[in-house]
Scaffold this motif. Structure first.
Motif, PDB file in Angstrom:
ATOM      1  N   TYR A 296      37.229 -24.574 -18.403  1.00 38.56           N
ATOM      2  CA  TYR A 296      36.254 -25.660 -18.336  1.00 38.56           C
ATOM      3  C   TYR A 296      34.896 -25.180 -17.808  1.00 38.56           C
ATOM      4  CZ  TYR A 296      34.020 -30.049 -16.898  1.00 38.56           C
ATOM      5  OH  TYR A 296      33.131 -31.080 -16.735  1.00 38.56           O
ATOM      6  N   ALA A 297      34.888 -24.532 -16.667  1.00 35.25           N
ATOM      7  CA  ALA A 297      33.628 -24.178 -16.014  1.00 35.25           C
ATOM      8  C   ALA A 297      32.959 -22.955 -16.610  1.00 35.25           C
ATOM      9  CB  ALA A 297      33.859 -23.960 -14.522  1.00 35.25           C
ATOM     10  N   SER A 298      33.725 -22.113 -17.292  1.00 32.10           N
ATOM     11  CA  SER A 298      33.160 -20.868 -17.798  1.00 32.10           C
ATOM     12  C   SER A 298      32.753 -20.937 -19.270  1.00 32.10           C
ATOM     13  CB  SER A 298      34.173 -19.731 -17.614  1.00 32.10           C
ATOM     14  OG  SER A 298      35.377 -20.023 -18.302  1.00 32.10           O
ATOM     15  N   SER A 299      33.148 -22.023 -19.956  1.00 27.26           N
ATOM     16  CA  SER A 299      32.897 -22.097 -21.396  1.00 27.26           C
ATOM     17  C   SER A 299      31.451 -22.389 -21.745  1.00 27.26           C
ATOM     18  CB  SER A 299      33.808 -23.142 -22.036  1.00 27.26           C
ATOM     19  OG  SER A 299      33.568 -24.414 -21.454  1.00 27.26           O
ATOM     20  N   SER A 300      30.804 -23.294 -20.997  1.00 27.53           N
ATOM     21  CA  SER A 300      29.409 -23.634 -21.276  1.00 27.53           C
ATOM     22  C   SER A 300      28.825 -24.414 -20.110  1.00 27.53           C
ATOM     23  CB  SER A 300      29.289 -24.467 -22.559  1.00 27.53           C
ATOM     24  OG  SER A 300      29.709 -25.791 -22.332  1.00 27.53           O
ATOM     25  N   THR A 301      27.488 -24.463 -20.060  1.00 21.18           N
ATOM     26  CA  THR A 301      26.835 -25.262 -19.016  1.00 21.18           C
ATOM     27  C   THR A 301      26.791 -26.735 -19.409  1.00 21.18           C
ATOM     28  OG1 THR A 301      24.639 -24.929 -19.999  1.00 21.18           O
ATOM     29  CG2 THR A 301      25.379 -23.314 -18.368  1.00 21.18           C
TER      30      THR A 301
ATOM     31  N   SER B  28      44.092 -28.372  -7.384  1.00 23.67           N
ATOM     32  CA  SER B  28      43.592 -27.619  -6.227  1.00 23.67           C
ATOM     33  C   SER B  28      42.729 -26.434  -6.665  1.00 23.67           C
ATOM     34  CB  SER B  28      44.757 -27.126  -5.358  1.00 23.67           C
ATOM     35  OG  SER B  28      45.537 -26.171  -6.052  1.00 23.67           O
ATOM     36  N   HIS B  29      43.011 -25.873  -7.841  1.00 25.71           N
ATOM     37  CA  HIS B  29      42.199 -24.765  -8.350  1.00 25.71           C
ATOM     38  C   HIS B  29      40.799 -25.247  -8.720  1.00 25.71           C
ATOM     39  CE1 HIS B  29      46.019 -22.292  -9.594  1.00 25.71           C
ATOM     40  NE2 HIS B  29      45.879 -22.436  -8.282  1.00 25.71           N
ATOM     41  N   VAL B  30      40.722 -26.478  -9.254  1.00 29.52           N
ATOM     42  CA  VAL B  30      39.409 -27.055  -9.556  1.00 29.52           C
ATOM     43  C   VAL B  30      38.666 -27.340  -8.260  1.00 29.52           C
ATOM     44  CG1 VAL B  30      38.172 -28.933 -10.703  1.00 29.52           C
ATOM     45  CG2 VAL B  30      40.341 -28.106 -11.652  1.00 29.52           C
ATOM     46  N   ARG B  31      39.374 -27.938  -7.323  1.00 29.32           N
ATOM     47  CA  ARG B  31      38.769 -28.313  -6.047  1.00 29.32           C
ATOM     48  C   ARG B  31      38.252 -27.090  -5.295  1.00 29.32           C
ATOM     49  NH1 ARG B  31      43.044 -30.285  -3.960  1.00 29.32           N
ATOM     50  NH2 ARG B  31      42.911 -32.183  -5.210  1.00 29.32           N
ATOM     51  N   LYS B  32      39.008 -26.000  -5.355  1.00 31.07           N
ATOM     52  CA  LYS B  32      38.642 -24.794  -4.609  1.00 31.07           C
ATOM     53  C   LYS B  32      37.845 -23.799  -5.453  1.00 31.07           C
ATOM     54  CE  LYS B  32      42.829 -25.159  -1.786  1.00 31.07           C
ATOM     55  NZ  LYS B  32      44.135 -24.518  -1.444  1.00 31.07           N
ATOM     56  N   LEU B  33      37.556 -24.171  -6.711  1.00 31.35           N
ATOM     57  CA  LEU B  33      36.788 -23.317  -7.627  1.00 31.35           C
ATOM     58  C   LEU B  33      37.440 -21.944  -7.783  1.00 31.35           C
ATOM     59  CD1 LEU B  33      33.212 -24.135  -6.264  1.00 31.35           C
ATOM     60  CD2 LEU B  33      34.554 -25.387  -7.953  1.00 31.35           C
ATOM     61  N   ALA B  34      38.749 -21.974  -8.003  1.00 33.06           N
ATOM     62  CA  ALA B  34      39.500 -20.723  -8.075  1.00 33.06           C
ATOM     63  C   ALA B  34      39.418 -20.091  -9.463  1.00 33.06           C
ATOM     64  CB  ALA B  34      40.962 -20.980  -7.715  1.00 33.06           C
TER      65      ALA B  34
ATOM     66  N   TRP C 168      26.697 -27.888  -9.632  1.00 32.37           N
ATOM     67  CA  TRP C 168      27.908 -27.787 -10.440  1.00 32.37           C
ATOM     68  C   TRP C 168      29.142 -27.609  -9.550  1.00 32.37           C
ATOM     69  CZ3 TRP C 168      25.519 -23.638 -14.224  1.00 32.37           C
ATOM     70  CH2 TRP C 168      24.543 -24.272 -15.010  1.00 32.37           C
ATOM     71  N   ARG C 169      29.019 -26.747  -8.546  1.00 32.20           N
ATOM     72  CA  ARG C 169      30.147 -26.519  -7.637  1.00 32.20           C
ATOM     73  C   ARG C 169      30.517 -27.805  -6.888  1.00 32.20           C
ATOM     74  NH1 ARG C 169      27.133 -21.438  -6.313  1.00 32.20           N
ATOM     75  NH2 ARG C 169      28.205 -19.734  -7.406  1.00 32.20           N
ATOM     76  N   SER C 170      29.509 -28.505  -6.426  1.00 35.88           N
ATOM     77  CA  SER C 170      29.745 -29.757  -5.700  1.00 35.88           C
ATOM     78  C   SER C 170      30.411 -30.792  -6.601  1.00 35.88           C
ATOM     79  CB  SER C 170      28.422 -30.329  -5.151  1.00 35.88           C
ATOM     80  OG  SER C 170      27.858 -29.455  -4.205  1.00 35.88           O
ATOM     81  N   ALA C 171      29.962 -30.846  -7.863  1.00 41.49           N
ATOM     82  CA  ALA C 171      30.516 -31.807  -8.812  1.00 41.49           C
ATOM     83  C   ALA C 171      31.988 -31.498  -9.104  1.00 41.49           C
ATOM     84  CB  ALA C 171      29.705 -31.798 -10.101  1.00 41.49           C
ATOM     85  N   LEU C 172      32.313 -30.228  -9.284  1.00 46.65           N
ATOM     86  CA  LEU C 172      33.702 -29.849  -9.541  1.00 46.65           C
ATOM     87  C   LEU C 172      34.600 -30.229  -8.368  1.00 46.65           C
ATOM     88  CD1 LEU C 172      33.100 -26.333 -11.143  1.00 46.65           C
ATOM     89  CD2 LEU C 172      34.230 -28.269 -12.273  1.00 46.65           C
TER      90      LEU C 172
END
Length: 346
Positions: A77-82, A112-118, A137-141
């Protein structure tokens, strides 16, 4: 297969306007053709108008005119596009329990991986993004991952998972599409109104209506609260309508809501003509003859009832004689109400 939708023009005002029921936000092509495609189809089959995005600059506007945003988190999700991250920030900025609900879906990824940006959920788009954008973006995730949602790991298969999600969305839409049905119970409760109520529900429209009997001691203020929570009132004029002081008092309250621009009214002439209601003749005239002849009725209140009938009959609505049968009439009313709930501007 999900098809792309064309974003609507910007709303005519800064006030609320709904065009779509659901906006789907997702980040990677690995989910589009499988999970997203099936979810989109299931929502549409439930008469839930859904927007599935492409790379259009007006997508942020589309979020604003959608009742619910579904955010589908997947491994990439986070790495595919802005694009999906920018949308997510905008979605959370407009999150409101009464105007824009956010439903996160964790598809083959741990919340938890989304929450912790793992791992791959750490947004990293190099020099193309500013430090401020990356922080947003980090805060939103992190924030989105903390919202109650759906986890595919808790479901046996995608089919059951999607079924549960769609039913949840349907239930949430009922909370956002409130309609009040004003009617004379003895005339239509067990027939026309019962069928109308069911048809509205099937279109994800929650209808307040007294399908049970009103008892002495019931407070009309409770009915007024239901009226005030509704964006549309369907007023069903029947032969016995004016005999009910409950109906007439509700009608006065409905028109006061219209005056405050918080509601629309849709009259239905069921077995009576618009002119009988407007001119207070026929069964309506008979009822008012009794009101005028009985000293226990307040003169000023009776005047308000008379004015409300005349005024309501002038609104555009539906006349039973223009439909082949009740089923066709109900279909027309439901379609009109469905569009009005989505286009309502207050």
């Amino acid at each position: 297969m999900a098809s792309f939708s064309t974003p609507p023009p910007p709303p005519s005002s800064s006030r609320g306007r709904w065009i779509y029921d659901v906006f789907i936000n997702f980040g990677s092509e690995d989910t589009r053709k499988i999970f997203i495609g099936h979810l989109y189809k299931a929502l549409e089959q439930k008469s839930i108008k859904t927007f599935i995005d492409g790379d259009d600059p007006d997508l942020l506007t589309t979020i604003q005119v959608s009742k619910i945003s579904i955010v589908v988190f997947s491994k990439n999700y986070a790495s595919s596009s802005t694009r999906c991250l920018k949308q997510l920030v905008h979605i959370l900025d407009h999150m409101d329990p009464e105007k824009h609900i956010v439903v996160p879906i964790f598809y083959q990824v741990d919340p938890s991986h989304v929450r912790k940006l793992a791992g791959s959920l750490q947004p990293d788009h190099g020099s193309n993004a500013s430090i401020e954008e990356m922080q947003n973006w980090r805060s939103a995730l992190t924030k989105a991952a903390g919202i109650s949602g759906w986890d595919s790991q808790e479901s046996m298969d995608d089919a059951k998972f999607i079924e549960d999600i769609v039913q949840d969305i349907f239930s949430k839409l009922l909370q956002l599409s409130n309609v009040f049905i004003n009617f004379r119970g003895e005339d239509t409760r067990l027939s026309f109104v019962a069928h109308l109520h069911k048809a509205l529900y099937q279109k994800a429209i929650h209808a307040f209506s007294d399908l049970g009997e009103l008892n002495k001691g019931d407070e009309i203020s409770n009915l007024f609260n239901d009226i005030q929570k509704s964006s549309i009132s369907i007023v069903i004029f029947s032969k016995g309508y004016a005999q009910s002081t409950w109906c007439l008092r509700e009608l006065v309250e409905i028109l006061e809501c219209v005056d405050r621009k918080i509601q629309k009214v849709c009259p239905v002439f069921y077995g009576v003509s618009p002119s009988e209601v407007r001119k207070i003749t026929g069964p309506f005239g008979d009822a008012f003859y009794r009101y005028n002849d009985n000293s226990r009725f307040d003169v000023e209140e009776v005047k308000r009832w008379r004015y409300a009938l005349t005024r309501a009959a002038n609104y555009s609505g539906f006349d039973r004689i223009h439909s082949k049968n009740d089923a066709e009439l109900i279909e027309k009313i439901v379609q009109h109400t469905w569009r009005a709930c989505r286009d309502f501007d207050v």
